[in-house]
Design an enzyme around this catalytic site. Structure first.
Site, PDB file in Angstrom:
ATOM      1  N   ASP A 116      46.053  29.802  25.819  1.00 48.30           N
ATOM      2  CA  ASP A 116      45.408  28.894  25.509  1.00 48.30           C
ATOM      3  C   ASP A 116      44.521  28.087  26.846  1.00 48.30           C
ATOM      4  O   ASP A 116      45.188  28.396  27.962  1.00 48.30           O
ATOM      5  CB  ASP A 116      46.461  27.712  25.377  1.00 48.30           C
ATOM      6  N   HIS A 123      37.443  16.564  27.556  1.00 51.87           N
ATOM      7  CA  HIS A 123      38.818  16.586  27.657  1.00 51.87           C
ATOM      8  C   HIS A 123      39.780  16.569  28.881  1.00 51.87           C
ATOM      9  O   HIS A 123      40.449  15.739  29.244  1.00 51.87           O
ATOM     10  CB  HIS A 123      39.319  17.796  26.578  1.00 51.87           C
ATOM     11  N   GLU A 187      46.278  19.168  19.170  1.00 55.09           N
ATOM     12  CA  GLU A 187      45.092  19.420  20.025  1.00 55.09           C
ATOM     13  C   GLU A 187      44.258  20.481  19.108  1.00 55.09           C
ATOM     14  O   GLU A 187      44.507  21.332  18.448  1.00 55.09           O
ATOM     15  CB  GLU A 187      45.572  20.367  21.211  1.00 55.09           C
ATOM     16  N   GLU A 189      41.518  22.735  18.335  1.00 59.25           N
ATOM     17  CA  GLU A 189      40.731  23.966  18.966  1.00 59.25           C
ATOM     18  C   GLU A 189      40.255  25.064  18.365  1.00 59.25           C
ATOM     19  O   GLU A 189      40.431  24.981  17.107  1.00 59.25           O
ATOM     20  CB  GLU A 189      42.285  24.645  19.964  1.00 59.25           C
ATOM     21  N   ASP A 221      47.132  23.003  18.410  1.00 63.45           N
ATOM     22  CA  ASP A 221      48.030  23.577  19.314  1.00 63.45           C
ATOM     23  C   ASP A 221      48.896  22.061  19.685  1.00 63.45           C
ATOM     24  O   ASP A 221      48.845  21.503  20.517  1.00 63.45           O
ATOM     25  CB  ASP A 221      47.657  23.923  20.793  1.00 63.45           C
ATOM     26  N   ARG A 225      53.835  15.204  24.295  1.00 64.72           N
ATOM     27  CA  ARG A 225      53.380  14.739  25.504  1.00 64.72           C
ATOM     28  C   ARG A 225      54.341  14.109  26.458  1.00 64.72           C
ATOM     29  O   ARG A 225      54.120  14.420  27.719  1.00 64.72           O
ATOM     30  CB  ARG A 225      52.250  13.668  25.063  1.00 64.72           C
ATOM     31  N   GLN A 228      56.162  17.184  28.038  1.00 60.06           N
ATOM     32  CA  GLN A 228      55.204  18.234  28.769  1.00 60.06           C
ATOM     33  C   GLN A 228      54.917  17.199  30.185  1.00 60.06           C
ATOM     34  O   GLN A 228      55.200  17.836  31.077  1.00 60.06           O
ATOM     35  CB  GLN A 228      53.937  18.253  28.101  1.00 60.06           C
ATOM     36  N   LYS A 241      54.771  22.677  24.521  1.00 61.53           N
ATOM     37  CA  LYS A 241      53.663  23.487  23.798  1.00 61.53           C
ATOM     38  C   LYS A 241      54.281  24.373  22.875  1.00 61.53           C
ATOM     39  O   LYS A 241      53.702  24.933  22.036  1.00 61.53           O
ATOM     40  CB  LYS A 241      52.789  23.917  24.624  1.00 61.53           C
ATOM     41  N   THR A 245      52.171  26.360  17.130  1.00 59.64           N
ATOM     42  CA  THR A 245      50.718  26.459  17.073  1.00 59.64           C
ATOM     43  C   THR A 245      50.229  27.011  15.880  1.00 59.64           C
ATOM     44  O   THR A 245      50.467  28.181  15.387  1.00 59.64           O
ATOM     45  CB  THR A 245      50.380  27.473  18.201  1.00 59.64           C
ATOM     46  N   GLU A 346      43.805  11.234  23.746  1.00 60.89           N
ATOM     47  CA  GLU A 346      42.660  10.555  24.258  1.00 60.89           C
ATOM     48  C   GLU A 346      42.243   9.334  23.144  1.00 60.89           C
ATOM     49  O   GLU A 346      41.599   8.482  23.780  1.00 60.89           O
ATOM     50  CB  GLU A 346      41.503  11.403  24.281  1.00 60.89           C
TER      51      GLU A 346
END
Length: 398
Positions: A116, A123, A187, A189, A221, A225, A228, A241, A245, A346
């Site tokens: 990844d 971002h 996420e 992607e 993904d 948070r 992490q 993570k 996925t 975000e």
């Protein structure tokens, strides 16, 4: 034009033709290609010698077919197009069309390795401002190389697979605690699927991107948070993570995206020689993120700072090989506006500014939430093609 019923105007027309793996009524998994709301059974087509691919289309994953290389991919695509457009083939092909509603879609390829990246400047800058207020949003190395990490191939799952809320350690005022994540995020992607492998010790040039990459999938993904944030210093993403996925069930071949390649953003300072891709091209993919059926964001992939060719070149510059079935993802796709971000971190600015989802004010994912990511790209002659969606629903921690 195609003789297949109901395809006119579909973003899954003959200029698209994504590959997937499906089964019906518990039968063996087999390869198909999507045309409108139908799946063309390629395993049966090869058995009937309507299309030939060294027996690879009779396998339960795309890996053997992807390993054949671009000349074979092009030949098979041309033959499929001929079968679906020439009325002379209708009698032989029509019995091999399966209604999409009657199939179960499976993971389309066996994932060899998963990498990844972190390739959106918007971002990375947003995350830097959220996590390191008052400091430069980008770290000094960010514009010199595509930042990335190795993930877990074994937890890559096909779209529609339920996602169990992960459990792990997270920080609290009293010290670390172990329990379900309370800041579960997405996420959005774009992923690239390797077909042709490389030798250990060899480098893949930016010029050889299309010789190795078979096609494109959408990726979610999922990210915890809080887990992490506690674990990633000083090394990087791990349990926050690795739990899941999600990838789309359909792999869009690179040839279907020929009209979508556009100039990528200028890079300053100049990049290292092995990263100089000329022409410097990204993909005009327009993503959309739905949270419980409500569209909350539209991330633009064309603005990604690091291109797919640069990512592959960087992945192998140290001599690391790629294998058939390798998946490497772009990292979160975000644009300059809050309505264009690819994560809820975000969207809600770290949870400080809740977003409206229906009648509710929300920050991170709750049990029962469903997230769906879609994307479109320009096709030939003003048409639009769709990438296969990726969707998942959050289930309670076990």
């Amino acid at each position: 034009m195609t003789w297949v019923t109901g395809v006119d105007g579909s973003p899954y027309g003959v200029t698209n033709l994504p590959y997937g793996v499906f089964r019906t009524d518990g039968r063996q998994a087999r390869i198909g290609v999507r045309i409108g709301s139908w799946v063309f059974d390629l395993a049966a087509a090869e058995a009937a010698e309507l299309v030939l691919a060294a027996g690879a289309l009779g396998r339960p994953t795309l890996n053997d077919f992807m390993a054949l290389g671009r000349p074979q991919w092009t030949s098979v695509r041309q033959r499929i197009t001929e079968l679906l457009t020439d009325p002379e083939h209708r009698a032989a092909v029509e019995p091999l069309l399966v209604p999409l509603d009657d199939v179960e879609m499976l993971l389309p390829f066996e994932v060899a390795d998963y990498v990844d990246f972190y390739s959106s400047e918007h971002h990375a800058s947003n995350v830097g401002q959220i996590f390191r207020p008052g400091q430069p949003p980008l770290l000094p190395n960010w514009k010199h190389l595509p930042i990335g990490y190795h993930g877990r191939a074994g937890t890559v799952v096909v779209s529609g697979t339920s996602v169990v809320r992960p459990t792990g350690q997270r920080a609290s005022a009293e010290g670390p605690v172990t329990g379900p994540s309370v800041r579960l995020d997405i996420e959005a992607e774009v992923g690239f699927v390797v077909g042709v492998p490389s030798d250990l010790g060899a480098r893949v040039s930016v010029d050889d991107f299309a010789d190795h990459v078979f096609g494109v999938v959408l990726v979610n993904d999922w990210s915890a948070r809080d887990i992490q944030a506690w674990e990633y210093q000083p090394l990087g993403p791990f349990l926050g993570k690795s739990f899941a996925t999600s990838v789309s069930a359909w792999v869009t071949p690179l040839e279907a995206l020929a009209e979508a390649f556009v100039p990528a953003p200028d890079q300053d300072p100049p990049v290292a020689a092995y990263l100089r891709d000329v022409p410097h091209l990204g993909l005009d993919l327009r993503l959309a993120v739905e949270w419980n059926g409500e569209r909350v964001s539209e991330p633009p992939f064309a603005g990604m700072y690091w291109t797919p060719a640069q990512q592959l070149a960087h992945l192998t510059v140290n001599g690391a090989s790629v294998r058939t079935g390798d998946l490497y993802a772009s990292g979160t796709v975000s644009g300059p506006d809050r309505t264009q971000v690819g994560s809820f971190l975000e969207l809600t600015w770290g949870g400080a500014e809740p977003a409206k989802v229906g009648a509710e004010s929300r920050t991170f994912l709750a049990d029962g939430d469903t997230v769906t990511i879609t994307a479109t790209a320009p096709g030939p002659d003003g048409t639009t093609i769709a990438l296969g969606e990726v969707t998942g629903t959050i289930h309670p921690a076990r």
